[in-house]
Structures are given as C-alpha cells and as structure tokens.
Design a protein around this motif. Structure first.
Motif, PDB file in Angstrom:
ATOM      1  N   ILE A   1      56.083  22.941  85.231  1.00 28.62           N
ATOM      2  CA  ILE A   1      56.141  22.658  83.792  1.00 28.62           C
ATOM      3  C   ILE A   1      56.607  23.895  83.031  1.00 28.62           C
ATOM      4  CG2 ILE A   1      54.752  22.073  81.760  1.00 28.62           C
ATOM      5  CD1 ILE A   1      53.007  20.351  83.655  1.00 28.62           C
ATOM      6  N   HIS A   2      56.056  25.026  83.394  1.00 30.58           N
ATOM      7  CA  HIS A   2      56.427  26.295  82.766  1.00 30.58           C
ATOM      8  C   HIS A   2      57.901  26.606  82.998  1.00 30.58           C
ATOM      9  CE1 HIS A   2      57.007  30.682  83.168  1.00 30.58           C
ATOM     10  NE2 HIS A   2      56.354  30.693  82.024  1.00 30.58           N
ATOM     11  N   ALA A   3      58.375  26.425  84.220  1.00 24.24           N
ATOM     12  CA  ALA A   3      59.770  26.729  84.547  1.00 24.24           C
ATOM     13  C   ALA A   3      60.735  25.819  83.791  1.00 24.24           C
ATOM     14  CB  ALA A   3      59.996  26.605  86.052  1.00 24.24           C
ATOM     15  N   VAL A   4      60.400  24.557  83.687  1.00 22.06           N
ATOM     16  CA  VAL A   4      61.270  23.630  82.953  1.00 22.06           C
ATOM     17  C   VAL A   4      61.347  24.040  81.483  1.00 22.06           C
ATOM     18  CG1 VAL A   4      61.455  21.251  82.120  1.00 22.06           C
ATOM     19  CG2 VAL A   4      60.962  21.690  84.523  1.00 22.06           C
ATOM     20  N   PHE A   5      60.222  24.348  80.878  1.00 19.87           N
ATOM     21  CA  PHE A   5      60.196  24.738  79.467  1.00 19.87           C
ATOM     22  C   PHE A   5      60.959  26.038  79.233  1.00 19.87           C
ATOM     23  CE2 PHE A   5      57.893  27.236  76.181  1.00 19.87           C
ATOM     24  CZ  PHE A   5      58.363  26.552  75.072  1.00 19.87           C
ATOM     25  N   VAL A   6      60.608  27.082  79.951  1.00 18.16           N
ATOM     26  CA  VAL A   6      61.196  28.401  79.717  1.00 18.16           C
ATOM     27  C   VAL A   6      62.688  28.406  80.045  1.00 18.16           C
ATOM     28  CG1 VAL A   6      61.164  30.813  80.462  1.00 18.16           C
ATOM     29  CG2 VAL A   6      59.025  29.633  80.007  1.00 18.16           C
ATOM     30  N   ASN A   7      63.067  27.867  81.183  1.00 29.64           N
ATOM     31  CA  ASN A   7      64.484  27.883  81.557  1.00 29.64           C
ATOM     32  C   ASN A   7      65.335  27.030  80.624  1.00 29.64           C
ATOM     33  OD1 ASN A   7      64.405  29.707  83.727  1.00 29.64           O
ATOM     34  ND2 ASN A   7      63.608  28.102  85.047  1.00 29.64           N
ATOM     35  N   THR A   8      64.816  25.910  80.175  1.00 30.27           N
ATOM     36  CA  THR A   8      65.561  25.087  79.228  1.00 30.27           C
ATOM     37  C   THR A   8      65.813  25.842  77.930  1.00 30.27           C
ATOM     38  OG1 THR A   8      64.609  23.072  80.170  1.00 30.27           O
ATOM     39  CG2 THR A   8      65.569  22.905  77.967  1.00 30.27           C
ATOM     40  N   VAL A   9      64.786  26.490  77.409  1.00 30.61           N
ATOM     41  CA  VAL A   9      64.934  27.241  76.158  1.00 30.61           C
ATOM     42  C   VAL A   9      65.896  28.408  76.337  1.00 30.61           C
ATOM     43  CG1 VAL A   9      63.706  28.700  74.500  1.00 30.61           C
ATOM     44  CG2 VAL A   9      62.703  26.545  75.239  1.00 30.61           C
ATOM     45  N   VAL A  10      65.759  29.145  77.416  1.00 36.92           N
ATOM     46  CA  VAL A  10      66.638  30.305  77.641  1.00 36.92           C
ATOM     47  C   VAL A  10      68.083  29.852  77.841  1.00 36.92           C
ATOM     48  CG1 VAL A  10      67.170  32.187  79.240  1.00 36.92           C
ATOM     49  CG2 VAL A  10      64.823  31.814  78.515  1.00 36.92           C
ATOM     50  N   PHE A  11      68.292  28.800  78.604  1.00 34.38           N
ATOM     51  CA  PHE A  11      69.654  28.325  78.835  1.00 34.38           C
ATOM     52  C   PHE A  11      70.286  27.824  77.538  1.00 34.38           C
ATOM     53  CE2 PHE A  11      68.658  27.282  83.541  1.00 34.38           C
ATOM     54  CZ  PHE A  11      68.705  28.628  83.842  1.00 34.38           C
ATOM     55  N   LEU A  12      69.530  27.096  76.710  1.00 30.20           N
ATOM     56  CA  LEU A  12      70.059  26.642  75.430  1.00 30.20           C
ATOM     57  C   LEU A  12      70.364  27.821  74.506  1.00 30.20           C
ATOM     58  CD1 LEU A  12      67.875  23.488  74.719  1.00 30.20           C
ATOM     59  CD2 LEU A  12      70.291  23.568  75.364  1.00 30.20           C
TER      60      LEU A  12
ATOM     61  N   PHE B   1      67.896  39.960  85.834  1.00 28.34           N
ATOM     62  CA  PHE B   1      66.896  40.870  85.280  1.00 28.34           C
ATOM     63  C   PHE B   1      65.575  40.220  84.891  1.00 28.34           C
ATOM     64  CE2 PHE B   1      71.014  42.892  84.203  1.00 28.34           C
ATOM     65  CZ  PHE B   1      70.866  44.002  85.009  1.00 28.34           C
ATOM     66  N   LEU B   2      65.572  38.943  84.512  1.00 29.74           N
ATOM     67  CA  LEU B   2      64.346  38.368  83.962  1.00 29.74           C
ATOM     68  C   LEU B   2      63.795  37.162  84.714  1.00 29.74           C
ATOM     69  CD1 LEU B   2      65.202  38.512  80.160  1.00 29.74           C
ATOM     70  CD2 LEU B   2      63.629  39.975  81.409  1.00 29.74           C
TER      71      LEU B   2
ATOM     72  N   ALA C   1      56.461  34.845  78.956  1.00 27.11           N
ATOM     73  CA  ALA C   1      57.696  34.061  78.991  1.00 27.11           C
ATOM     74  C   ALA C   1      57.624  32.888  78.015  1.00 27.11           C
ATOM     75  CB  ALA C   1      57.965  33.573  80.403  1.00 27.11           C
ATOM     76  N   CYS C   2      56.457  32.272  77.910  1.00 27.15           N
ATOM     77  CA  CYS C   2      56.284  31.188  76.932  1.00 27.15           C
ATOM     78  C   CYS C   2      56.398  31.730  75.511  1.00 27.15           C
ATOM     79  CB  CYS C   2      54.940  30.501  77.136  1.00 27.15           C
ATOM     80  SG  CYS C   2      54.846  29.507  78.625  1.00 27.15           S
ATOM     81  N   ALA C   3      55.856  32.908  75.266  1.00 24.77           N
ATOM     82  CA  ALA C   3      55.960  33.526  73.947  1.00 24.77           C
ATOM     83  C   ALA C   3      57.413  33.875  73.628  1.00 24.77           C
ATOM     84  CB  ALA C   3      55.083  34.772  73.872  1.00 24.77           C
ATOM     85  N   VAL C   4      58.134  34.395  74.591  1.00 20.73           N
ATOM     86  CA  VAL C   4      59.557  34.702  74.396  1.00 20.73           C
ATOM     87  C   VAL C   4      60.328  33.417  74.106  1.00 20.73           C
ATOM     88  CG1 VAL C   4      61.641  35.502  75.575  1.00 20.73           C
ATOM     89  CG2 VAL C   4      59.536  36.819  75.750  1.00 20.73           C
ATOM     90  N   SER C   5      59.993  32.340  74.775  1.00 20.49           N
ATOM     91  CA  SER C   5      60.659  31.067  74.539  1.00 20.49           C
ATOM     92  C   SER C   5      60.418  30.582  73.118  1.00 20.49           C
ATOM     93  CB  SER C   5      60.177  30.016  75.535  1.00 20.49           C
ATOM     94  OG  SER C   5      60.530  30.386  76.838  1.00 20.49           O
ATOM     95  N   MET C   6      59.211  30.748  72.621  1.00 21.38           N
ATOM     96  CA  MET C   6      58.923  30.369  71.232  1.00 21.38           C
ATOM     97  C   MET C   6      59.738  31.220  70.258  1.00 21.38           C
ATOM     98  SD  MET C   6      56.977  27.898  70.612  1.00 21.38           S
ATOM     99  CE  MET C   6      56.850  26.765  71.935  1.00 21.38           C
ATOM    100  N   PHE C   7      59.867  32.496  70.550  1.00 23.13           N
ATOM    101  CA  PHE C   7      60.686  33.368  69.710  1.00 23.13           C
ATOM    102  C   PHE C   7      62.146  32.924  69.738  1.00 23.13           C
ATOM    103  CE2 PHE C   7      63.614  36.996  69.594  1.00 23.13           C
ATOM    104  CZ  PHE C   7      63.447  37.371  68.272  1.00 23.13           C
ATOM    105  N   LEU C   8      62.644  32.584  70.912  1.00 21.28           N
ATOM    106  CA  LEU C   8      64.037  32.152  71.025  1.00 21.28           C
ATOM    107  C   LEU C   8      64.278  30.842  70.286  1.00 21.28           C
ATOM    108  CD1 LEU C   8      64.880  33.026  74.736  1.00 21.28           C
ATOM    109  CD2 LEU C   8      65.423  34.328  72.674  1.00 21.28           C
ATOM    110  N   LEU C   9      63.297  29.953  70.280  1.00 24.65           N
ATOM    111  CA  LEU C   9      63.423  28.719  69.499  1.00 24.65           C
ATOM    112  C   LEU C   9      63.471  29.025  68.004  1.00 24.65           C
ATOM    113  CD1 LEU C   9      60.997  26.310  71.377  1.00 24.65           C
ATOM    114  CD2 LEU C   9      63.487  26.148  71.259  1.00 24.65           C
ATOM    115  N   GLY C  10      62.717  30.003  67.568  1.00 23.08           N
ATOM    116  CA  GLY C  10      62.687  30.371  66.158  1.00 23.08           C
ATOM    117  C   GLY C  10      63.847  31.224  65.715  1.00 23.08           C
ATOM    118  N   TYR C  11      64.591  31.784  66.656  1.00 26.09           N
ATOM    119  CA  TYR C  11      65.695  32.673  66.318  1.00 26.09           C
ATOM    120  C   TYR C  11      66.779  31.979  65.500  1.00 26.09           C
ATOM    121  CZ  TYR C  11      69.453  36.033  66.838  1.00 26.09           C
ATOM    122  OH  TYR C  11      70.462  36.911  66.586  1.00 26.09           O
ATOM    123  N   GLU C  12      67.017  30.711  65.761  1.00 24.10           N
ATOM    124  CA  GLU C  12      68.012  29.964  64.985  1.00 24.10           C
ATOM    125  C   GLU C  12      67.620  29.919  63.509  1.00 24.10           C
ATOM    126  OE1 GLU C  12      70.974  28.826  66.035  1.00 24.10           O
ATOM    127  OE2 GLU C  12      70.471  29.820  67.924  1.00 24.10           O
TER     128      GLU C  12
END
Length: 119
Positions: free
Chosen positions: A24-35, A54-55, A67-78
């Motif tokens: 579940i974690h991998a699907v969430f984090v990788n999807t956000v990072v790839f997008l 590197f990551l 990694a979940c926190a970074v994903s939330m930041f990346l979602l908010g970056y837009e």
C-alpha cells in the motif's frame, strides 16, 4: 504520527503480514513521485533514473513514514506553484501527521508572505 498509524491499521485489517503495508505504501508513494516527475520535468526518464538511483530503496524500505510525508509535500507543491498557500499549508499539515519533521514545511508559506522566498 497518526496518519501512518491509520495506514498501518488499515493494512492490518486486510492482513497481518507486513508486506501488505509495504505494498500500500509503495503504491501511494511511487504514484505520487512518478506523477510529480511527469508534471515537473522535461526529461521524465532522467528524473525516474535519479529517483530510483538515490531514493527508491530508502523510501521503500527504511524511511516509510518520511516517504509518506514527502509524498504529501509533493501533492501540495502544485498549490504552492499556483500561490494557493492555504491548500499547500493543508498538505503540509497532512505531511506533519505522517512525520513530525514535516513541521518545518510550514515555514515556506511564511517565507513567501514575507517575500523572503520565491518560486
């Protein structure tokens, strides 16, 4: 870190095996990072290569909460790019609920309002 605790609880209701949480974690984090890489880089494959080099191992195996926190930041970056600081702050708060070190992200909207930080 209540949101990670909720994520862990949800995975435990599915199965008590740790791999369910990792999946579940991998699907969430990788999807956000790839997008994020797709939206913000011209060289998508180069961005994916750097992420994998590197990551990826660290995010998937060692620092899952971060990694979940970074994903939330990346979602908010837009929202940060569009100068919608309220929504960005909301995503930073969700990042904080995954990992307490994300409290430092709340400084970014303050710096932008004080004209000390530009995008």
């Amino acid at each position: 870190d209540p949101l990670f605790l909720i994520l862990s609880s949800v995975s435990k209701t599915i199965s008590s095996d740790f791999w369910v949480l990792q999946f579940i974690h991998a699907v969430f984090v990788n999807t956000v990072v790839f997008l994020f890489i797709k939206k913000n880089t011209k060289n998508i494959f180069c961005g994916l290569l750097f992420y994998y080099s590197f990551l990826y191992i660290s995010f998937m195996c060692e620092v899952m909460r971060e990694a979940c926190a970074v994903s939330m930041f990346l979602l908010g970056y837009e929202y940060l790019k569009k100068d919608k600081l309220v929504f960005f702050t909301l995503f930073c708060f969700f990042a904080f609920l995954f990992h307490t070190s994300a409290i430092l992200l709340l400084i970014i909207p303050i710096l932008i309002k004080l004209k000390l930080f530009y995008l």
